[in-house]
Design a protein around this motif. Sequence first.
Motif, PDB file in Angstrom:
ATOM      1  N   GLU A  41       2.566  45.205  58.090  1.00 21.54           N
ATOM      2  CA  GLU A  41       1.998  44.548  59.278  1.00 21.54           C
ATOM      3  C   GLU A  41       0.639  43.905  59.011  1.00 21.54           C
ATOM      4  O   GLU A  41       0.244  42.971  59.700  1.00 21.54           O
ATOM      5  CB  GLU A  41       1.911  45.527  60.464  1.00 21.54           C
ATOM      6  N   HIS A  42      -0.090  44.382  57.998  1.00 23.59           N
ATOM      7  CA  HIS A  42      -1.391  43.785  57.672  1.00 23.59           C
ATOM      8  C   HIS A  42      -1.294  42.874  56.441  1.00 23.59           C
ATOM      9  O   HIS A  42      -2.308  42.408  55.945  1.00 23.59           O
ATOM     10  CB  HIS A  42      -2.440  44.878  57.421  1.00 23.59           C
ATOM     11  N   GLY A  43      -0.068  42.658  55.965  1.00 23.29           N
ATOM     12  CA  GLY A  43       0.103  41.859  54.753  1.00 23.29           C
ATOM     13  C   GLY A  43       0.979  40.640  54.981  1.00 23.29           C
ATOM     14  O   GLY A  43       1.376  40.329  56.106  1.00 23.29           O
ATOM     15  N   ASP A  44       1.308  39.973  53.893  1.00 28.05           N
ATOM     16  CA  ASP A  44       2.083  38.729  53.923  1.00 28.05           C
ATOM     17  C   ASP A  44       3.318  38.928  53.045  1.00 28.05           C
ATOM     18  O   ASP A  44       3.192  39.089  51.826  1.00 28.05           O
ATOM     19  CB  ASP A  44       1.205  37.588  53.393  1.00 28.05           C
ATOM     20  N   ASN A  45       4.502  38.935  53.662  1.00 23.48           N
ATOM     21  CA  ASN A  45       5.734  39.178  52.900  1.00 23.48           C
ATOM     22  C   ASN A  45       5.995  38.090  51.856  1.00 23.48           C
ATOM     23  O   ASN A  45       6.486  38.379  50.765  1.00 23.48           O
ATOM     24  CB  ASN A  45       6.931  39.297  53.851  1.00 23.48           C
ATOM     25  N   ASP A  46       5.691  36.852  52.196  1.00 27.02           N
ATOM     26  CA  ASP A  46       5.882  35.769  51.214  1.00 27.02           C
ATOM     27  C   ASP A  46       4.983  35.983  49.997  1.00 27.02           C
ATOM     28  O   ASP A  46       5.383  35.714  48.862  1.00 27.02           O
ATOM     29  CB  ASP A  46       5.564  34.406  51.848  1.00 27.02           C
ATOM     30  N   ARG A  47       3.782  36.468  50.243  1.00 27.64           N
ATOM     31  CA  ARG A  47       2.869  36.754  49.126  1.00 27.64           C
ATOM     32  C   ARG A  47       3.435  37.876  48.243  1.00 27.64           C
ATOM     33  O   ARG A  47       3.299  37.834  47.023  1.00 27.64           O
ATOM     34  CB  ARG A  47       1.496  37.148  49.680  1.00 27.64           C
ATOM     35  N   CYS A  48       4.083  38.865  48.880  1.00 25.77           N
ATOM     36  CA  CYS A  48       4.720  39.948  48.107  1.00 25.77           C
ATOM     37  C   CYS A  48       5.732  39.375  47.114  1.00 25.77           C
ATOM     38  O   CYS A  48       5.776  39.772  45.943  1.00 25.77           O
ATOM     39  CB  CYS A  48       5.430  40.925  49.031  1.00 25.77           C
TER      40      CYS A  48
END
Length: 412
Positions: free
Chosen positions: A149-156
């Motif tokens: 929720e505090h991150g970016d899935n595309d960045r993962c």
Amino acid sequence: MKVNLNSALNDTNIDASQSSSQRQVALSISAITDELERTVPLNLCLILDHSGSMEGKPLETVKQAAGQLVEKLKSGDRLSVVAFDHRAKVIVSNQIINDSASIKREINKLRASGGTAIDEGLKLGIEELGKGQKDSISQAFILTDGENEHGDNDRCLKLAKLATDYNLTLNSLGFGDDWNQDILEKIADAGGGTLAYIQQPEQAIEEFGKLFNRIQSVGLTNSYLRFSLMPKVRLAELKPIAQVAPDTIELPVQKEGDEFMVRLGDLMKDVERVVLVNIYIGQLPEGKQTIAKLQIRYDDPAQSQEGLLSESILVEANFMQKYQPQIDPQVQNHILALAKYRQTQIAETKLQQGDRAGAATMLQTAAKTALQMGDTGAATVLQTSATRLQDGGELSEADRKKTRIVSKTILK
């Protein structure tokens, strides 16, 4: 250490009168160990979620599992530990194992707090692995119990792709029932690793142990399948290549000149990677004909050698005027494994679209496919989920995750 590469067609015989025939080629790939080979050091990074939802038994059992893993590392192995909530920090910098007790003390200091940003943990973990990757087997364990929720899935996913560019392998561990199965599976698939499901805290030690045993069996790294197809032979247009063992993963294919390239990643000494290639073959003269040429490019960290090439092998088919099938039952089983995976994916899509009846039908079909290949454990899980939907029930998060896991692998 060298590569063992074998191929088999689902049906070696082809009707010479047909203008086009479809075949599946199963490739079995593994590392062949030499008794004189030296042991390759491990370079392991633990990327651990310590957000507020990990409070209590979950975090305590993860710390215990991590501590037992530290004790299994040998002299010369390297370890780093990254902890993340809505931020990330390195709690054990990349180092050769000299003082296991001090490393375990740092892990045991972890306390649960904050939110969840998987990408922040991934970024630091990749940086730490990069410090010790020379002549080693470099892998990360990413464990989380929550949504990003505090991150970016595309960045993962970009970070997972970056990891493979640097010859690092990422394994995902979903803890409990509330983690995002799509993003963790995509990280593991893109990162060349595996996805594990820790439903209950007490399973953490077992799952960490399974992954560690898998890493210990790695002999060669950064492997690619290189192959060329003969004239009148072409790849299927949609999803032509997939790995079906030890896990089922759709594999992207790249064209380089006249050759195709598929990244396989690490090769294990006692577990075969099985890849299924779907091809169409045009009309060719009667008799034995070569339809493809295969080779593996790989690195051997034990010898500090990169870009090595295995011996080439040829795939041959027998063209007959009076066609008689010669079915390979093992290749047929691999085809069923891929069908089970894809049928389950279709069921999940239908469920997301609100088509419960369609989802139940596809899960039932996947259960029958699992039974055909002798995978009774998966058949039970898939049929249970299908029946629940048919009876008007909902699939819990645990049901969905079990369904996904059994679609990708055979239960042991």
